[in-house]
Design an enzyme around this catalytic site. Structure first.
Site, PDB file in Angstrom:
ATOM      1  N   HIS A 114       0.853  -1.200   0.000  1.00  0.00           N
ATOM      2  CA  HIS A 114       0.000   0.000   0.000  1.00  0.00           C
ATOM      3  C   HIS A 114       0.887   1.248   0.000  1.00  0.00           C
ATOM      4  O   HIS A 114       1.856   1.316   0.767  1.00  0.00           O
ATOM      5  CB  HIS A 114      -0.901   0.000   1.239  1.00  0.00           C
ATOM      6  CG  HIS A 114      -1.869   1.139   1.242  1.00  0.00           C
ATOM      7  ND1 HIS A 114      -3.048   1.101   0.529  1.00  0.00           N
ATOM      8  CD2 HIS A 114      -1.815   2.343   1.835  1.00  0.00           C
ATOM      9  CE1 HIS A 114      -3.677   2.263   0.696  1.00  0.00           C
ATOM     10  NE2 HIS A 114      -2.954   3.028   1.485  1.00  0.00           N
ATOM     11  N   ASP A 132      -7.188  -2.367   4.664  1.00  0.00           N
ATOM     12  CA  ASP A 132      -5.831  -2.003   5.103  1.00  0.00           C
ATOM     13  C   ASP A 132      -5.649  -2.139   6.613  1.00  0.00           C
ATOM     14  O   ASP A 132      -4.928  -1.356   7.237  1.00  0.00           O
ATOM     15  CB  ASP A 132      -5.480  -0.560   4.672  1.00  0.00           C
ATOM     16  CG  ASP A 132      -5.615  -0.369   3.167  1.00  0.00           C
ATOM     17  OD1 ASP A 132      -5.331  -1.316   2.421  1.00  0.00           O
ATOM     18  OD2 ASP A 132      -5.996   0.734   2.743  1.00  0.00           O
ATOM     19  N   ALA A 190      10.641   2.931  -1.641  1.00  0.00           N
ATOM     20  CA  ALA A 190       9.980   2.096  -0.625  1.00  0.00           C
ATOM     21  C   ALA A 190       9.358   0.823  -1.206  1.00  0.00           C
ATOM     22  O   ALA A 190       9.785  -0.279  -0.898  1.00  0.00           O
ATOM     23  CB  ALA A 190       8.931   2.920   0.109  1.00  0.00           C
TER      24      ALA A 190
HETATM   25  C1  GAR Z   1       1.404   0.784  -6.411  1.00  0.00           C
HETATM   26  O1  GAR Z   1       1.721   2.106  -6.094  1.00  0.00           O
HETATM   27  C2  GAR Z   1       0.723   0.104  -5.242  1.00  0.00           C
HETATM   28  O2  GAR Z   1       1.235   0.508  -4.001  1.00  0.00           O
HETATM   29  C3  GAR Z   1      -0.691   0.574  -5.431  1.00  0.00           C
HETATM   30  O3  GAR Z   1      -0.904   0.447  -6.810  1.00  0.00           O
HETATM   31  C4  GAR Z   1       0.332   0.715  -7.488  1.00  0.00           C
HETATM   32  C5  GAR Z   1       0.585  -0.392  -8.490  1.00  0.00           C
HETATM   33  O4  GAR Z   1       1.693  -0.088  -9.316  1.00  0.00           O
HETATM   34  N1  GAR Z   1      -1.619  -0.205  -4.669  1.00  0.00           N
HETATM   35  C6  GAR Z   1      -2.690   0.325  -4.069  1.00  0.00           C
HETATM   36  O5  GAR Z   1      -2.985   1.489  -4.157  1.00  0.00           O
HETATM   37  C7  GAR Z   1      -3.534  -0.669  -3.273  1.00  0.00           C
HETATM   38  N2  GAR Z   1      -4.447   0.027  -2.406  1.00  0.00           N
HETATM   39  P1  GAR Z   1       2.388  -1.219 -10.190  1.00  0.00           P
HETATM   40  O6  GAR Z   1       1.278  -1.890 -11.025  1.00  0.00           O
HETATM   41  O7  GAR Z   1       3.366  -0.480 -11.056  1.00  0.00           O
HETATM   42  O8  GAR Z   1       3.046  -2.194  -9.266  1.00  0.00           O
END
Ligand code: GAR
Length: 209
Positions: free
Chosen positions: A110, A151, A180
């Site tokens: 998250h 969460d 992170a």
């Molecule tokens: C990431 O920033 C992750 O933390 C977020 O979606 C993005 C996916 O990026 N997740 C959430 O917001 C879940 N609540 P990615 O497809 O490039 O890994």
């Protein structure tokens, strides 16, 4: 060997961080059994196929009801007999039946320091007129086990990231990912695959070997 399945919805940079970490042994004792996306256009599916990982789209739009989608998702996941499910940017509400079946076996990344900036419908960083709410100076990311709340499951790892005065939401989101998310998600999987953490009284404890 920990068998994991990864659920995605978008670009899949967190998935890529996991694949890279498995390939360069930053994550040990782990194999990736499948990648499933709810979104047929998710680039994450391409990333998986490039590494010969089973990649499937299960879209809610292909089913008449949410229940039918949930059943198809659960049946497909169960067919792989994985030990851990990783939500790597999966923007779909996880069926409670799956959460019950995989208690403390589903983890999520998250993009904030939970319990700050979490909640239903929250995606990315809460930005109001160009700045994080009330000018927050520190944000970050959290990896946690998934329970039936939003969460609210036991926190495995968190990492703080500085918010700079002139950050746009895009610049800040990129920094949160680079500094992170792409670090703590692989690290959490490695801790689990090597038996280094346990959940005791709804809290994650490090296990010394
Ligand atoms: C990431 O920033 C992750 O933390 C977020 O979606 C993005 C996916 O990026 N997740 C959430 O917001 C879940 N609540 P990615 O497809 O490039 O890994």
């Amino acid at each position: 060997m920990l068998k994991i399945g990864v659920l995605v919805s978008g670009g899949g940079t967190n998935l890529q961080a996991i694949i890279d970490a498995v390939e360069n042994n930053t994550i040990t004792n782990t194999s990736i059994s499948f990648v499933i996306s709810n979104n047929p256009n998710a680039y994450a599916l391409e990333r998986a196929r490039k590494h010969n990982i089973d990649a499937k789209c299960i879209s809610p739009k292909s089913f008449e009801t949410r229940e039918q989608f949930n059943e198809a998702l659960i049946d497909t996941i169960n067919s792989y007999h994985v030990d851990l499910i990783v939500l790597a940017g999966f923007l779909v509400i996880v069926p409670s039946k799956l959460i019950k079946q995989y208690e403390n076996k589903i983890i999520n990344i998250h993009p904030s320091l939970i319990p700050s900036f979490c909640g239903t419908g929250y995606y990315g960083l809460k930005v109001h007129e160009g700045v994080l709410e009330r000018g927050v100076k520190i944000t970050g990311a959290t990896v946690h086990f998934v329970d039936e709340g939003t969460d609210t499951g036991p926190i495995i790892l968190q990492k703080a990231v500085e918010v700079k005065d002139d950050d746009t939401s895009e610049v800040l989101q990129k920094r949160v990912m680079e500094e992170a998310e792409w670090k703590i998600l692989p690290e959490a999987i490695d801790l689990i695959s090597n038996g280094r953490i346990a959940v005791v009284n709804n809290k994650v404890k490090k296990v010394s070997l």
